[in-house]
Design an enzyme around this catalytic site. Structure first.
Site, PDB file in Angstrom:
ATOM      1  N   GLU A  30       0.834  -1.223   0.000  1.00 25.54           N
ATOM      2  CA  GLU A  30       0.000   0.000   0.000  1.00 25.54           C
ATOM      3  C   GLU A  30       0.863   1.265   0.000  1.00 25.54           C
ATOM      4  OE1 GLU A  30      -2.833   0.469  -0.819  1.00 25.54           O
ATOM      5  OE2 GLU A  30      -3.457  -1.628  -0.759  1.00 25.54           O
TER       6      GLU A  30
HETATM    7  C1  LIG Z   1       2.691  -9.745   0.137  1.00 29.09           C
HETATM    8  C2  LIG Z   1       2.486  -8.628  -0.833  1.00 29.09           C
HETATM    9  C3  LIG Z   1       1.194  -8.276  -1.194  1.00 29.09           C
HETATM   10  C4  LIG Z   1       0.996  -7.253  -2.123  1.00 29.09           C
HETATM   11  N1  LIG Z   1      -0.290  -6.981  -2.554  1.00 29.09           N
HETATM   12  C5  LIG Z   1      -0.466  -6.128  -3.602  1.00 29.09           C
HETATM   13  C6  LIG Z   1      -1.753  -5.974  -4.220  1.00 29.09           C
HETATM   14  O1  LIG Z   1      -2.751  -6.575  -3.798  1.00 29.09           O
HETATM   15  N2  LIG Z   1      -1.856  -5.151  -5.293  1.00 29.09           N
HETATM   16  C7  LIG Z   1      -0.795  -4.474  -5.798  1.00 29.09           C
HETATM   17  O2  LIG Z   1      -0.957  -3.754  -6.774  1.00 29.09           O
HETATM   18  N3  LIG Z   1       0.446  -4.595  -5.238  1.00 29.09           N
HETATM   19  C8  LIG Z   1       0.626  -5.404  -4.164  1.00 29.09           C
HETATM   20  N4  LIG Z   1       1.874  -5.558  -3.605  1.00 29.09           N
HETATM   21  C9  LIG Z   1       2.970  -4.779  -4.132  1.00 29.09           C
HETATM   22  C10 LIG Z   1       3.427  -3.682  -3.183  1.00 29.09           C
HETATM   23  O3  LIG Z   1       2.445  -2.683  -3.084  1.00 29.09           O
HETATM   24  C11 LIG Z   1       4.780  -3.187  -3.660  1.00 29.09           C
HETATM   25  O4  LIG Z   1       5.708  -4.230  -3.406  1.00 29.09           O
HETATM   26  C12 LIG Z   1       5.201  -1.904  -2.998  1.00 29.09           C
HETATM   27  O5  LIG Z   1       4.378  -0.830  -3.405  1.00 29.09           O
HETATM   28  C13 LIG Z   1       6.655  -1.528  -3.309  1.00 29.09           C
HETATM   29  O6  LIG Z   1       6.942  -1.634  -4.662  1.00 29.09           O
HETATM   30  P1  LIG Z   1       8.237  -2.485  -5.122  1.00 29.09           P
HETATM   31  O7  LIG Z   1       8.146  -3.817  -4.469  1.00 29.09           O
HETATM   32  O8  LIG Z   1       8.340  -2.452  -6.591  1.00 29.09           O
HETATM   33  O9  LIG Z   1       9.453  -1.731  -4.473  1.00 29.09           O
HETATM   34  P2  LIG Z   1      10.235  -0.499  -5.115  1.00 29.09           P
HETATM   35  O10 LIG Z   1       9.277   0.506  -5.648  1.00 29.09           O
HETATM   36  O11 LIG Z   1      11.271  -1.011  -6.035  1.00 29.09           O
HETATM   37  O12 LIG Z   1      10.930   0.137  -3.828  1.00 29.09           O
HETATM   38  C14 LIG Z   1      12.143  -0.372  -3.277  1.00 29.09           C
HETATM   39  C15 LIG Z   1      12.617   0.620  -2.212  1.00 29.09           C
HETATM   40  O13 LIG Z   1      12.876   1.894  -2.812  1.00 29.09           O
HETATM   41  C16 LIG Z   1      12.101   2.915  -2.197  1.00 29.09           C
HETATM   42  N5  LIG Z   1      11.649   3.842  -3.243  1.00 29.09           N
HETATM   43  C17 LIG Z   1      11.122   3.555  -4.441  1.00 29.09           C
HETATM   44  N6  LIG Z   1      10.816   4.678  -5.102  1.00 29.09           N
HETATM   45  C18 LIG Z   1      11.141   5.703  -4.318  1.00 29.09           C
HETATM   46  C19 LIG Z   1      11.061   7.127  -4.430  1.00 29.09           C
HETATM   47  N7  LIG Z   1      10.535   7.722  -5.493  1.00 29.09           N
HETATM   48  N8  LIG Z   1      11.508   7.869  -3.377  1.00 29.09           N
HETATM   49  C20 LIG Z   1      12.007   7.293  -2.279  1.00 29.09           C
HETATM   50  N9  LIG Z   1      12.101   5.956  -2.112  1.00 29.09           N
HETATM   51  C21 LIG Z   1      11.680   5.173  -3.108  1.00 29.09           C
HETATM   52  C22 LIG Z   1      10.931   2.202  -1.530  1.00 29.09           C
HETATM   53  O14 LIG Z   1      10.432   2.937  -0.417  1.00 29.09           O
HETATM   54  C23 LIG Z   1      11.573   0.882  -1.117  1.00 29.09           C
HETATM   55  O15 LIG Z   1      12.216   1.025   0.117  1.00 29.09           O
HETATM   56  C24 LIG Z   1       2.091  -6.548  -2.653  1.00 29.09           C
HETATM   57  C25 LIG Z   1       3.388  -6.881  -2.257  1.00 29.09           C
HETATM   58  C26 LIG Z   1       3.594  -7.918  -1.382  1.00 29.09           C
HETATM   59  C27 LIG Z   1       5.005  -8.299  -1.016  1.00 29.09           C
END
Ligand SMILES: Cc1cc2nc3c(=O)[nH]c(=O)nc-3n(C[C@H](O)[C@H](O)[C@H](O)COP(=O)(O)OP(=O)(O)OC[C@H]3O[C@@H](n4cnc5c(N)ncnc54)[C@H](O)[C@@H]3O)c2cc1C
Length: 585
Positions: A435
């Site tokens: 989220e």
């Molecule tokens: C168990 C689970 C359930 C989930 N359920 C859903 C779901 O139902 N629907 C859905 O759509 N998604 C879902 N997700 C996805 C989840 O919302 C994302 O994993 C999350 O938003 C982070 O995206 P990412 O994993 O690509 O990490 P990234 O975006 O790659 O982030 C990696 C790190 O970089 C930081 N970061 C990235 N961009 C920036 C920025 N601009 N400024 C500062 N810091 C930054 C982040 O804070 C994080 O610490 C789920 C994930 C998991 C693991």
């Protein structure tokens, strides 16, 4: 050890700590007794039906075979009974079968579902968010076909943003939507990490999918929202053919093993049938309706898991004997709760949990008050916007910290799965990530929420916190110890850090954003400390039997947690160079 819903505490915070008594009194004929009745019944269901299934699902997981997911034994019946009792419909519009009760009351229920089982609690939260979005933005036709079934829980929903290259940066998504001749759309692409993307709890799953039209502008302004049913629905409302979508796989993960996290594939055979929700290219605005509620709900997951971990650690600390406490008057070894260091851990767990609860319920109360027209509704809207990232990130950080302390209180047994303390820590970890990660919440707070109304929204909130400090000082009760002084210093720190950020945001955005996470923590500590003091003051006013305990907890928070404020302030206002200027070898 299982969970016992702390209904009396929850009711007290709902009415007093979060200052919702007037809202509840205004609700459509709902009074304090009704609130107590709803909470008692939700507490019973959470305690007796869901909580015992938590560890069962942790061990069972969500086996995936031939495209189907099997949930843990007992889950289907629990979900069926939960939906039949109307728990999915608490705050949804009456027009579609909902109970139209305050969001604040639903927030309390969400906390209890998630204390009982985070893996269970997350599914219905997404369905509620989807129903809210459909009610607000869907066409009449879509509402008539889908809304009642979502409100009743007969069908569940998903929320689908994430793709391999599009996580925090939703604007990078590539899933395609093409216009079809009949006014519907054809969806092709892949979504990852989709919570409850496939399962056996309901016979249809309604996917809310973000996708891009061929002629859409790049980035966030070119995203549209589509309703894509797993099984197509015929004109008479009965189920027809399977849509062109499938779960490709289910993730193996650290925690919430009972919640299926799926990779979803759309359009193996030319495109899944999807229906536009809202306007083309305005999908993110619709999704934000879901996401804001879902963010608060995830914050409540943090509160819920913290509450459960605290209950469990407290019970263990009363039973486990080890060493002899300094000053013990009885022979033999002492219960570990008598050692000051253990007591400090337990008090920290309780104080953080209750502070986060206050923040989340206050956010929900602001959402309730924001409906309608007029200055008061507009002010409440600003308050809800300001508090939502704090509710999400502070509470889920608390969830992880409290669950970790819970393991520590158990010593070696905490690291062993059979106590359940380890599961709480594993489960809690995801809430700080999904989220919108907590880092993204902090950026939202600093870059979008502080500037609201030229800074007036946050300034109004600071004034309110100061009024609490003044009230604590005015009662002049020695039982509060240094509470007034320490809260006053915390609010001063928050004020200075806010001023600094507002002054640097435009000209030195890197420096401002480097301090976003410590600022959010500072905000949560100052707000949470003041809200606990508000609760203590309310208990004094009401001559509540728990008054002494509430004062003691507010004092503990002020003297041991709120005092971190000055360190956090320095991190925001002086620590930026050492972040932005550092080279990571
Ligand atoms: C168990 C689970 C359930 C989930 N359920 C859903 C779901 O139902 N629907 C859905 O759509 N998604 C879902 N997700 C996805 C989840 O919302 C994302 O994993 C999350 O938003 C982070 O995206 P990412 O994993 O690509 O990490 P990234 O975006 O790659 O982030 C990696 C790190 O970089 C930081 N970061 C990235 N961009 C920036 C920025 N601009 N400024 C500062 N810091 C930054 C982040 O804070 C994080 O610490 C789920 C994930 C998991 C693991």
């Amino acid at each position: 050890m299982t969970y016992r819903a702390p209904v009396a505490d929850i009711a007290f915070t709902l009415k007093h700590g979060a200052g919702l008594a007037p809202t509840l009194a205004q609700g459509d004929g709902i009074g304090a007794d009704d609130v107590d009745a709803v909470l008692t019944e939700a507490g019973r269901f959470a305690t007796e039906v869901i909580a015992p299934l938590n560890s069962v699902a942790d061990r069972h997981g969500t086996p995936f075979k031939d495209g189907a997911v099997t949930t843990a034994p007992g889950w289907k019946a629990a979900y069926r009974d939960w939906a039949a009792a109307g728990w999915g419909a608490v705050s949804l519009p009456a027009q579609w079968g909902g109970q139209a009760l305050p969001h604040a009351l639903n927030a309390a229920c969400i906390e209890m579902w998630n204390s009982a089982s985070m893996a269970f609690g997350i599914g219905p939260v997404l369905t509620t968010g989807a129903a809210e979005a459909l009610a607000a933005f869907g066409s009449d036709e879509l509402k008539h076909i889908y809304l009642r079934k979502l409100v009743s829980g007969e069908w569940m929903a998903t929320m689908e943003l994430t793709e391999p290259q599009a996580g925090s940066d939703v604007g990078a998504l590539r899933t395609k939507a093409e216009r079809a001749a009949d006014g519907s759309y054809r969806i092709t692409g892949q979504k990852i990490f989709i919570t409850y993307g496939e399962h056996d709890l309901t016979d249809n799953i309604i996917h809310f999918v973000l996708a891009r039209l061929p002629d859409a502008p790049a980035g966030n302004r070119g995203i549209s929202l589509f309703l894509v049913p797993k099984v197509l629905v015929k004109a008479d409302g009965s189920l027809g053919e399977r849509n062109d979508l499938r779960a490709h796989s289910v993730e193996h993960k650290l925690g919430i093993h009972g919640s299926p996290t799926c990779t979803m594939v759309y359009g193996d055979h030319g495109g899944a049938v999807g229906y536009l929700v809202g306007e083309e290219n305005r999908g993110l605005a619709c999704m934000f309706t879901m996401m804001n509620l879902a963010r608060l709900a995830v914050g409540l997951q943090g509160v819920g898991i913290a509450e459960r971990a605290t209950q469990q650690a407290l019970q263990y600390a009363r039973e486990r004997k080890q060493g002899r406490a300094v000053g013990a008057t009885v022979q033999g070894s002492s219960a570990i709760i008598e050692h000051p260091d253990v007591k400090r851990m337990l008090l920290t767990m309780r104080a953080l949990t209750r502070a986060a609860r206050c923040i989340c319920y206050a956010t929900a109360g602001a959402i309730d008050r924001s409906h309608g027209d007029g200055d008061a509704a507009a002010a409440a809207n600003g308050r809800a916007a300001l508090l939502t990232p704090v509710a999400k990130a502070y509470s889920t950080d608390i969830g992880v910290e409290v669950a970790s302390l819970g393991v520590q209180v158990h010593g070696g047994m905490g690291y062993i799965e059979e106590t359940g303390a380890a599961q709480h820590l594993r489960d809690a970890r995801i809430a700080a990530i999904y989220e919108g990660t907590n880092g993204i919440q902090a950026l939202d707070l600093v870059s979008r929420k502080l500037p609201l109304d030229g800074g007036a929204v946050v300034r109004g909130y600071l004034d309110e916190l100061r009024r609490t400090v003044d009230a604590v000082n005015a009662v002049n009760d020695p039982a509060f110890g240094w509470t007034g002084n320490r809260l006053s210093e915390a609010v001063d720190s928050l004020d200075r850090a806010t001023t600094w950020l507002l002054a640097h945001l435009d000209n030195e955005p890197q420096a401002a954003l480097a301090g976003a996470t410590p600022y959010l923590r500072l905000f949560g500590n100052a707000a949470g400390g003041c809200m606990l003091a508000d609760e203590a003051l309310a208990a004094i006013r009401l001559a509540d039997g728990d008054g002494a305990a509430r004062i003691a907890l507010a004092r503990f928070f002020a003297e041991n947690i709120a005092v971190q404020a000055s360190g956090l302030e320095h991190s925001v206002t002086e620590g930026a160079d050492s972040v932005t200027g550092a080279a990571l070898a």
